[in-house]
Design a protein around this motif. Structure first.
Motif, PDB file in Angstrom:
ATOM      1  N   LYS A 247       0.804  -1.214   0.000  1.00  0.00           N
ATOM      2  CA  LYS A 247       0.000   0.000   0.000  1.00  0.00           C
ATOM      3  C   LYS A 247       0.845   1.276   0.000  1.00  0.00           C
ATOM      4  O   LYS A 247       0.308   2.378  -0.087  1.00  0.00           O
ATOM      5  N   LEU A 248       2.149   1.137   0.128  1.00  0.00           N
ATOM      6  CA  LEU A 248       2.998   2.329   0.149  1.00  0.00           C
ATOM      7  C   LEU A 248       3.278   2.812  -1.265  1.00  0.00           C
ATOM      8  O   LEU A 248       3.561   2.004  -2.150  1.00  0.00           O
ATOM      9  N   ASP A 249       3.224   4.117  -1.465  1.00  0.00           N
ATOM     10  CA  ASP A 249       3.650   4.692  -2.736  1.00  0.00           C
ATOM     11  C   ASP A 249       5.155   4.902  -2.629  1.00  0.00           C
ATOM     12  O   ASP A 249       5.612   5.822  -1.935  1.00  0.00           O
ATOM     13  N   TYR A 250       5.922   4.052  -3.311  1.00  0.00           N
ATOM     14  CA  TYR A 250       7.370   4.110  -3.189  1.00  0.00           C
ATOM     15  C   TYR A 250       7.932   5.447  -3.657  1.00  0.00           C
ATOM     16  O   TYR A 250       8.993   5.869  -3.220  1.00  0.00           O
ATOM     17  N   ASP A 251       7.176   6.120  -4.541  1.00  0.00           N
ATOM     18  CA  ASP A 251       7.631   7.422  -5.043  1.00  0.00           C
ATOM     19  C   ASP A 251       7.542   8.499  -3.972  1.00  0.00           C
ATOM     20  O   ASP A 251       8.155   9.545  -4.089  1.00  0.00           O
ATOM     21  N   VAL A 252       6.741   8.250  -2.944  1.00  0.00           N
ATOM     22  CA  VAL A 252       6.427   9.305  -1.967  1.00  0.00           C
ATOM     23  C   VAL A 252       6.893   8.982  -0.553  1.00  0.00           C
ATOM     24  O   VAL A 252       7.484   9.825   0.122  1.00  0.00           O
ATOM     25  N   ALA A 253       6.641   7.764  -0.112  1.00  0.00           N
ATOM     26  CA  ALA A 253       6.860   7.420   1.300  1.00  0.00           C
ATOM     27  C   ALA A 253       8.334   7.504   1.698  1.00  0.00           C
ATOM     28  O   ALA A 253       8.671   7.972   2.783  1.00  0.00           O
ATOM     29  N   GLY A 254       9.210   7.037   0.818  1.00  0.00           N
ATOM     30  CA  GLY A 254      10.635   7.052   1.128  1.00  0.00           C
ATOM     31  C   GLY A 254      11.148   8.472   1.274  1.00  0.00           C
ATOM     32  O   GLY A 254      11.889   8.799   2.208  1.00  0.00           O
ATOM     33  N   GLY A 255      10.728   9.321   0.333  1.00  0.00           N
ATOM     34  CA  GLY A 255      11.130  10.723   0.375  1.00  0.00           C
ATOM     35  C   GLY A 255      10.637  11.405   1.631  1.00  0.00           C
ATOM     36  O   GLY A 255      11.348  12.197   2.255  1.00  0.00           O
ATOM     37  N   LYS A 256       9.408  11.093   2.021  1.00  0.00           N
ATOM     38  CA  LYS A 256       8.834  11.684   3.245  1.00  0.00           C
ATOM     39  C   LYS A 256       9.650  11.259   4.463  1.00  0.00           C
ATOM     40  O   LYS A 256       9.930  12.069   5.353  1.00  0.00           O
ATOM     41  N   ALA A 257       9.998   9.981   4.525  1.00  0.00           N
ATOM     42  CA  ALA A 257      10.741   9.475   5.685  1.00  0.00           C
ATOM     43  C   ALA A 257      12.138  10.081   5.737  1.00  0.00           C
ATOM     44  O   ALA A 257      12.612  10.496   6.799  1.00  0.00           O
ATOM     45  N   LEU A 258      12.789  10.145   4.569  1.00  0.00           N
ATOM     46  CA  LEU A 258      14.147  10.698   4.525  1.00  0.00           C
ATOM     47  C   LEU A 258      14.132  12.182   4.881  1.00  0.00           C
ATOM     48  O   LEU A 258      14.953  12.652   5.673  1.00  0.00           O
ATOM     49  N   ALA A 259      13.179  12.927   4.327  1.00  0.00           N
ATOM     50  CA  ALA A 259      13.070  14.359   4.639  1.00  0.00           C
ATOM     51  C   ALA A 259      12.843  14.559   6.134  1.00  0.00           C
ATOM     52  O   ALA A 259      13.473  15.408   6.770  1.00  0.00           O
ATOM     53  N   ARG A 260      11.957  13.754   6.703  1.00  0.00           N
ATOM     54  CA  ARG A 260      11.677  13.859   8.140  1.00  0.00           C
ATOM     55  C   ARG A 260      12.951  13.589   8.947  1.00  0.00           C
ATOM     56  O   ARG A 260      13.242  14.282   9.912  1.00  0.00           O
ATOM     57  N   CYS A 261      13.713  12.596   8.525  1.00  0.00           N
ATOM     58  CA  CYS A 261      14.957  12.256   9.222  1.00  0.00           C
ATOM     59  C   CYS A 261      15.928  13.441   9.191  1.00  0.00           C
ATOM     60  O   CYS A 261      16.534  13.778  10.208  1.00  0.00           O
TER      61      CYS A 261
ATOM     62  N   VAL B 119      15.054   5.506  -3.694  1.00  0.00           N
ATOM     63  CA  VAL B 119      16.133   4.517  -3.718  1.00  0.00           C
ATOM     64  C   VAL B 119      16.125   3.697  -2.420  1.00  0.00           C
ATOM     65  O   VAL B 119      16.237   2.467  -2.437  1.00  0.00           O
ATOM     66  N   VAL B 120      15.975   4.392  -1.297  1.00  0.00           N
ATOM     67  CA  VAL B 120      15.955   3.727   0.019  1.00  0.00           C
ATOM     68  C   VAL B 120      14.797   2.746   0.096  1.00  0.00           C
ATOM     69  O   VAL B 120      14.955   1.598   0.529  1.00  0.00           O
ATOM     70  N   LEU B 121      13.635   3.171  -0.370  1.00  0.00           N
ATOM     71  CA  LEU B 121      12.467   2.296  -0.283  1.00  0.00           C
ATOM     72  C   LEU B 121      12.600   1.080  -1.191  1.00  0.00           C
ATOM     73  O   LEU B 121      12.147  -0.017  -0.853  1.00  0.00           O
ATOM     74  N   GLN B 122      13.235   1.289  -2.334  1.00  0.00           N
ATOM     75  CA  GLN B 122      13.492   0.149  -3.220  1.00  0.00           C
ATOM     76  C   GLN B 122      14.441  -0.848  -2.552  1.00  0.00           C
ATOM     77  O   GLN B 122      14.327  -2.055  -2.725  1.00  0.00           O
ATOM     78  N   GLY B 123      15.359  -0.312  -1.754  1.00  0.00           N
ATOM     79  CA  GLY B 123      16.242  -1.189  -0.975  1.00  0.00           C
ATOM     80  C   GLY B 123      15.447  -1.979   0.055  1.00  0.00           C
ATOM     81  O   GLY B 123      15.696  -3.167   0.277  1.00  0.00           O
ATOM     82  N   LEU B 124      14.477  -1.326   0.686  1.00  0.00           N
ATOM     83  CA  LEU B 124      13.642  -2.010   1.675  1.00  0.00           C
ATOM     84  C   LEU B 124      12.798  -3.087   1.008  1.00  0.00           C
ATOM     85  O   LEU B 124      12.534  -4.145   1.588  1.00  0.00           O
ATOM     86  N   ASP B 125      12.393  -2.818  -0.222  1.00  0.00           N
ATOM     87  CA  ASP B 125      11.580  -3.767  -0.974  1.00  0.00           C
ATOM     88  C   ASP B 125      12.309  -5.100  -1.115  1.00  0.00           C
ATOM     89  O   ASP B 125      11.695  -6.178  -1.087  1.00  0.00           O
ATOM     90  N   LYS B 126      13.630  -5.022  -1.251  1.00  0.00           N
ATOM     91  CA  LYS B 126      14.453  -6.226  -1.348  1.00  0.00           C
ATOM     92  C   LYS B 126      14.293  -7.093  -0.093  1.00  0.00           C
ATOM     93  O   LYS B 126      14.244  -8.325  -0.171  1.00  0.00           O
ATOM     94  N   ALA B 127      14.205  -6.426   1.055  1.00  0.00           N
ATOM     95  CA  ALA B 127      14.006  -7.154   2.308  1.00  0.00           C
ATOM     96  C   ALA B 127      12.608  -7.747   2.373  1.00  0.00           C
ATOM     97  O   ALA B 127      12.412  -8.873   2.838  1.00  0.00           O
TER      98      ALA B 127
END
Lengths: 154, 147
Positions: B18-32, B67-75
């Protein structure tokens, strides 16, 4: 026994902006304080089961149970007090610190755990308001709160 | 580490589907980068990170979040052996990127917050536990090759 923040040498004090952001957000969140407290505690007990060791005297540790709801209310009362005394947390929370240090003897590592779960609940219940700017101010505030609570430990 | 109940498996698959990989990763990284500003040290060539608004609007942050979320997708696709699946990623982060592993947990916490905000009531305590367990295994696997 250093808190993680002290270990990495970062003691961050709250700026005027941080305090303003915290107070403004708290004004919104306070109306749901009891729910927030209950939800945060429920999550803590489920996600970090080692924290259950402090509540072996409760009959029911399940999410939203009566003792959890009651205690969530107590905890949020403390948070509300801290918001009111945000200009001097250390002296303002001295009594609470003594309670945690001498009577409850909660390992301070758990303050960080509960803080995390509070932030999760705030994000979950106020998704539009819990922006990154509010998040950083609340995280700093809860860290300062934890530090004030640890003041009397030793 | 590495043992998943049926509930945990299906929860993780469901969340990521259900995650939009185009959006969620960027949101998490920006928040960090906003909440833990010292993490900006790894992104010297990202341009304007001067304030929260700049970070949240920065296209390089958004792209890297993907990119980060695509890495998580591997897991997510290799839940039974994340350690093995992440061997090269771990070497990359320690040898080439020189990332302090403490930062993995900070980003993981920000992703938890983003998912909590998105999922509303569906993000129950049990779902949170499964998600955090998954991220803990990911973080541990990323730290594996550090020495």
């Amino acid at each position: 026994m250093l808190l993680p923040l002290e270990e990495i040498g970062i003691i961050m004090s709250l700026s005027a902006k941080d305090k303003a952001v915290v107070k403004a957000f708290w004004a919104k969140a306070a109306t749901k304080a009891d729910d927030i407290g209950s939800d945060a505690l429920s999550r803590m007990l489920v996600v970090y089961p080692q924290t259950k060791t402090y509540f072996s005297h409760w009959k029911d540790l399940s999410p939203g149970s009566a003792p959890v709801r009651k205690h969530g209310k107590t905890v949020m009362g403390g948070v509300a007090e801290a918001v009111a005394k945000i200009d001097n947390l250390t002296s303002g929370l001295l009594t609470l610190s003594e309670l945690h240090a001498f009577t409850l003897r909660v390992d301070p590592a758990n303050f960080k755990i509960l803080s995390h779960n509070l932030l999760v609940v705030l994000a979950n219940q106020f998704p539009d308001d819990f922006t990154p700017e509010v998040h950083v101010a609340m995280d700093k505030f809860l860290s300062a709160l934890a530090l004030a609570l640890s003041e009397r430990y030793r | 580490m590495g043992h998943w109940t049926e509930f945990e498996r299906s929860t993780i698959q469901s969340i990521f589907s259900k995650l939009d990989y185009d959006v969620a990763g960027g949101k998490a990284l920006a928040r960090c980068l906003v909440v833990y500003p010292w993490t900006q040290r790894y992104f010297g060539n990202f341009g304007n990170l001067y304030n929260a608004a700049a970070i949240m609007g920065n296209p390089k942050v958004a792209a890297h979040g993907k990119v980060v979320l695509q890495g998580l997708d591997k897991a997510v696709k290799n839940m039974d052996n994340i350690k093995a699946a992440y061997k090269e990623l771990s070497v990359l982060h320690s040898e080439k990127l020189n990332v302090d592993p403490d930062n993995f947990k900070l980003l993981a916490d920000c992703l938890t917050i983003v998912v909590a905000a998105q999922m509303g009531a569906a993000f129950t305590a049990q779902v949170q536990a499964a998600f955090q367990k998954f991220l803990a295994v990911v973080v541990s696997s990323l730290c594996r090759q550090y020495y």
